[in-house]
Design a protein around this motif. Structure first.
Motif, PDB file in Angstrom:
ATOM      1  N   GLN A   1       0.822  -1.206   0.000  1.00 56.75           N
ATOM      2  CA  GLN A   1       0.000   0.000   0.000  1.00 56.75           C
ATOM      3  C   GLN A   1       0.862   1.265   0.000  1.00 56.75           C
ATOM      4  N   TYR A   2       1.909   1.283   0.819  1.00 52.66           N
ATOM      5  CA  TYR A   2       2.681   2.511   1.006  1.00 52.66           C
ATOM      6  C   TYR A   2       3.978   2.588   0.194  1.00 52.66           C
ATOM      7  N   PHE A   3       4.487   1.447  -0.257  1.00 57.51           N
ATOM      8  CA  PHE A   3       5.770   1.430  -0.949  1.00 57.51           C
ATOM      9  C   PHE A   3       5.719   0.642  -2.257  1.00 57.51           C
ATOM     10  N   LYS A   4       4.577   0.619  -2.913  1.00 59.74           N
ATOM     11  CA  LYS A   4       4.444  -0.149  -4.155  1.00 59.74           C
ATOM     12  C   LYS A   4       5.460   0.300  -5.204  1.00 59.74           C
ATOM     13  N   ASN A   5       5.793   1.590  -5.206  1.00 60.55           N
ATOM     14  CA  ASN A   5       6.775   2.093  -6.173  1.00 60.55           C
ATOM     15  C   ASN A   5       8.137   1.420  -5.990  1.00 60.55           C
ATOM     16  N   GLU A   6       8.491   1.054  -4.757  1.00 61.24           N
ATOM     17  CA  GLU A   6       9.758   0.365  -4.538  1.00 61.24           C
ATOM     18  C   GLU A   6       9.712  -1.068  -5.075  1.00 61.24           C
TER      19      GLU A   6
ATOM     20  N   CYS B   1      17.404  -1.373  -6.129  1.00 58.11           N
ATOM     21  CA  CYS B   1      16.788  -1.164  -4.819  1.00 58.11           C
ATOM     22  C   CYS B   1      16.937   0.304  -4.447  1.00 58.11           C
ATOM     23  N   PRO B   2      15.842   1.069  -4.418  1.00 57.45           N
ATOM     24  CA  PRO B   2      15.923   2.490  -4.085  1.00 57.45           C
ATOM     25  C   PRO B   2      16.537   2.747  -2.710  1.00 57.45           C
ATOM     26  N   ALA B   3      16.336   1.832  -1.773  1.00 56.08           N
ATOM     27  CA  ALA B   3      16.883   1.998  -0.426  1.00 56.08           C
ATOM     28  C   ALA B   3      18.342   1.543  -0.353  1.00 56.08           C
ATOM     29  N   GLY B   4      18.789   0.793  -1.344  1.00 51.16           N
ATOM     30  CA  GLY B   4      20.169   0.318  -1.373  1.00 51.16           C
ATOM     31  C   GLY B   4      20.480  -0.787  -0.381  1.00 51.16           C
ATOM     32  N   VAL B   5      19.486  -1.536   0.035  1.00 56.02           N
ATOM     33  CA  VAL B   5      19.706  -2.585   1.027  1.00 56.02           C
ATOM     34  C   VAL B   5      19.565  -4.007   0.478  1.00 56.02           C
ATOM     35  N   CYS B   6      19.025  -4.159  -0.698  1.00 59.47           N
ATOM     36  CA  CYS B   6      18.824  -5.495  -1.265  1.00 59.47           C
ATOM     37  C   CYS B   6      20.030  -5.925  -2.090  1.00 59.47           C
ATOM     38  N   ASN B   7      20.376  -7.198  -1.960  1.00 61.72           N
ATOM     39  CA  ASN B   7      21.433  -7.783  -2.768  1.00 61.72           C
ATOM     40  C   ASN B   7      20.804  -8.271  -4.061  1.00 61.72           C
ATOM     41  N   MET B   8      20.898  -7.484  -5.086  1.00 60.18           N
ATOM     42  CA  MET B   8      20.219  -7.783  -6.342  1.00 60.18           C
ATOM     43  C   MET B   8      20.867  -8.917  -7.132  1.00 60.18           C
TER      44      MET B   8
ATOM     45  N   ILE C   1       8.009  -1.938  -7.661  1.00 65.33           N
ATOM     46  CA  ILE C   1       8.103  -1.752  -9.112  1.00 65.33           C
ATOM     47  C   ILE C   1       9.539  -1.442  -9.529  1.00 65.33           C
ATOM     48  N   GLU C   2      10.260  -0.653  -8.751  1.00 68.59           N
ATOM     49  CA  GLU C   2      11.680  -0.375  -9.039  1.00 68.59           C
ATOM     50  C   GLU C   2      12.487  -1.669  -9.045  1.00 68.59           C
ATOM     51  N   HIS C   3      12.237  -2.530  -8.073  1.00 70.37           N
ATOM     52  CA  HIS C   3      12.944  -3.817  -8.003  1.00 70.37           C
ATOM     53  C   HIS C   3      12.652  -4.678  -9.236  1.00 70.37           C
TER      54      HIS C   3
END
Length: 79
Positions: A49-54, A64-71, A56-58
């Motif tokens: 609900q609050y971070f759907k855009n993140e 990872c917009p937050a820079g915390v995920c190991n892609m 979609i970025e993934h």
């Protein structure tokens, strides 16, 4: 839900995975007989609900917009 979230966080998710995640959360919430099962999907639903855009970025931009995920991490499916 865990497998779908892991795929998305690793940059291996698809928009179909996101739709499946939403449907799975709704199904678990509606069909669980106990309170724990009925509330288990709430954290995922809140982030959708609050971070759907993140999400979609993934999926779309593989970042990872937050820079915390190991892609680059491989997905391990636990059976």
């Amino acid at each position: 839900m865990y497998t779908l979230l892991t795929r998305i966080c690793n940059g291996q998710g698809t928009m179909d995975n996101l739709d499946l995640l939403v449907n799975l959360c709704a199904t678990v919430k509606e069909t669980s007989l106990c309170g724990l099962g009925q509330t288990a999907p709430n954290p995922v639903l809140s982030t959708l609900q609050y971070f759907k855009n993140e999400y979609i970025e993934h999926i779309v931009h593989k970042r990872c917009p937050a820079g915390v995920c190991n892609m680059e991490a491989p997905v391990e499916v636990l059976a």
